[in-house]
Scaffold this motif. Structure first.
Motif, short mmCIF file in Angstrom:
data_model
loop_
_atom_site.label_atom_id
_atom_site.label_comp_id
_atom_site.label_asym_id
_atom_site.label_seq_id
_atom_site.Cartn_x
_atom_site.Cartn_y
_atom_site.Cartn_z
N TYR A 104 0.75 -1.09 0.04
CA TYR A 104 0.07 0.00 0.01
C TYR A 104 0.86 1.17 0.00
O TYR A 104 0.55 2.21 -0.73
N ARG A 113 3.97 0.81 -9.57
CA ARG A 113 3.13 -0.24 -9.87
C ARG A 113 3.48 -1.54 -8.99
O ARG A 113 4.41 -2.15 -9.03
N ASP A 149 2.60 -5.30 -6.77
CA ASP A 149 1.56 -6.54 -6.48
C ASP A 149 2.27 -7.34 -5.62
O ASP A 149 3.42 -7.25 -5.35
N ARG A 206 2.43 1.50 -3.41
CA ARG A 206 1.45 2.09 -4.44
C ARG A 206 1.17 3.56 -4.17
O ARG A 206 1.17 4.45 -5.16
#
Length: 426
Positions: free
Chosen positions: A350, A358, A360, A353
């Motif tokens: 978090y 970018r 994940d 981001r």
């Protein structure tokens, strides 16, 4: 039986959507350079708008519109094109009273036509278009054409050709219309039913017939250029002069009439010349429509615009073997081993981001090796690894996936380091 997509529509999946986004970004950026602002109109309008705005003798109105009756008994139509809705908005919101004239607008969105699906042509398609309302300066015609050409040039299309024509003013069209009726009427029975019906309603559209394009009557039909009055001829010469000034090559084709009733003076198409794609296939079309706004209840207002299909643009690019500079992949994939590491990973993802990266992480409870493979498949530039050792030291292990280099980076500095290494640092 599983559901299937309706005929003539398509799903645009990840891997392709990035191409669409790039094209949309390019056209929006170019429109900004040319001083055009975006307008968004409803996907459906009152049917009468298209009957009056597009023309009740056109194929669009007679054969292709998706029309339905709502619960209030009103006839509504999914928009088959974008010009009439923009003109309606121009009148309804009194944009003709804006101090900034002419009004220069662009739009993009889905359109709907019931026609035979083929390569690059769908029943639901995405159209991009521009409209300039409020000026009858031939330089505006040249600007609109230049913008259309600029879009294709910017996206890398090579095998394109600009074709232009003039339909003249009302008097010129009337004289040409009478000549066309005289030319066709004695042998109209040799042409298709559509052409026979058009003889008295709109004989100009006979020249646009796909079925009878090879008939000898088409080759010998009177040319609109021979019926232009002095004013119309001078206007067309100005348009050609400005295109020459802009160093934009063009071909004049007196058979270019376009398919909508509202055109007058300048008409144009941009075509693909690539063999195999369909040399002569139209990618973009447009022209001047000085009577449209008045026809739908507004003041007398000159206008000009063009529209292009995003699907056909992308199909032409693919046929030419062109590559769009689209970027997929992640800046970073966070690999966590252990429950505490997973908690830190959730927080860290978090945070990264929010720093503009970018990022994940794994959501399937996979082992480290499987997580690293996932990072590779997703095209991650860096992998951030967190385990017991990293939690204890307060520093993550960061791996550069291109070079294989590994380094330790304190959790608090990860956002800064990764933003710098990926070029996302502001």
């Amino acid at each position: 039986m599983p559901f299937q997509i309706p005929r003539g529509t398509q799903d645009v999946l990840p891997g392709e959507t990035e191409k669409w986004q790039h094209v949309e970004q390019v056209v929006r950026s170019l429109c900004g350079r040319y001083g055009y602002e975006e307008i968004r109109t409803p996907i459906f309008e009152h049917t009468e708008l298209f009957l009056r705005g597009v023309g009740d003798t056109t194929d669009i109105v007679q054969k292709e519109m998706y029309t339905f009756e709502d619960k209030g008994g009103r006839a509504l139509t999914l928009r088959p094109e974008g010009t009439a809705p923009v003109a309606r908005a121009f009148v309804e919101h009194k944009l003709y009273g804006s101090p900034n004239q002419p009004v220069k607008l662009y739009y993009t969105g889905p359109m709907f036509r019931y026609e035979r699906p083929e390569s690059g042509r769908f029943r639901q398609f995405v159209q991009f278009g521009v409209e300039v309302l409020g000026s009858s300066d031939p330089a505006v015609d040249a600007e609109v054409i230049a913008l259309a050409m600029h879009i294709y040039n910017e996206l890398g299309l090579q095998h394109i050709r600009l074709v232009i024509n003039s339909l003249g003013d009302l008097d010129s069209r009337r004289a040409h219309r009478e000549a066309l009726v005289r030319h066709f009427e004695s042998r109209i029975h040799e042409l298709c039913e559509d052409c026979q019906a058009r003889l008295q309603t709109n004989p100009l559209r006979i020249l646009d017939c796909k079925k009878d394009r090879g008939h000898e009557l088409m080759a010998t039909a009177p040319s609109i250029l021979d019926y232009l009055n002095d004013e119309s001829r001078a206007y067309f010469e100005k348009v050609k002069h400005y295109l020459a000034v802009l160093d934009i090559p063009f071909v004049v084709d007196s058979r270019l009439v376009r398919g909508l009733d509202y055109y007058n003076h300048t008409t144009f198409e941009i075509m693909s010349d690539l063999e195999g794609f369909g040399a002569g296939a139209t990618l973009c079309g447009g022209g001047r429509y000085n009577g449209l706004v008045q026809e739908i209840g507004g003041p007398e207002t000159p206008g000009i615009g063009f529209a292009l299909s995003i699907e056909r643009l992308l199909a032409a690019l693919e046929a030419e073997g062109g590559e769009l500079p689209v970027r997929r992949g992640l800046d970073c994939y966070v690999v966590a081993v252990g429950e505490q590491a997973k908690t830190e990973a959730v927080r860290l993802v978090y945070e990264l981001r929010r720093a503009g990266l970018r990022v994940d992480q794994d959501y399937l409870g996979r082992k480290m090796k499987a997580q690293l493979k996932a990072a590779d498949r997703l095209g991650a530039s860096f992998v951030v690894m967190i385990g017991d050792e990293e939690l204890e030291s307060g520093a993550a292990t960061v791996k550069d996936m291109a070079s294989g280099e590994q380094m330790k980076v304190p959790f608090g500095e990860l956002a800064h380091v990764l933003a710098k290494r990926t070029g996302r640092e502001e």
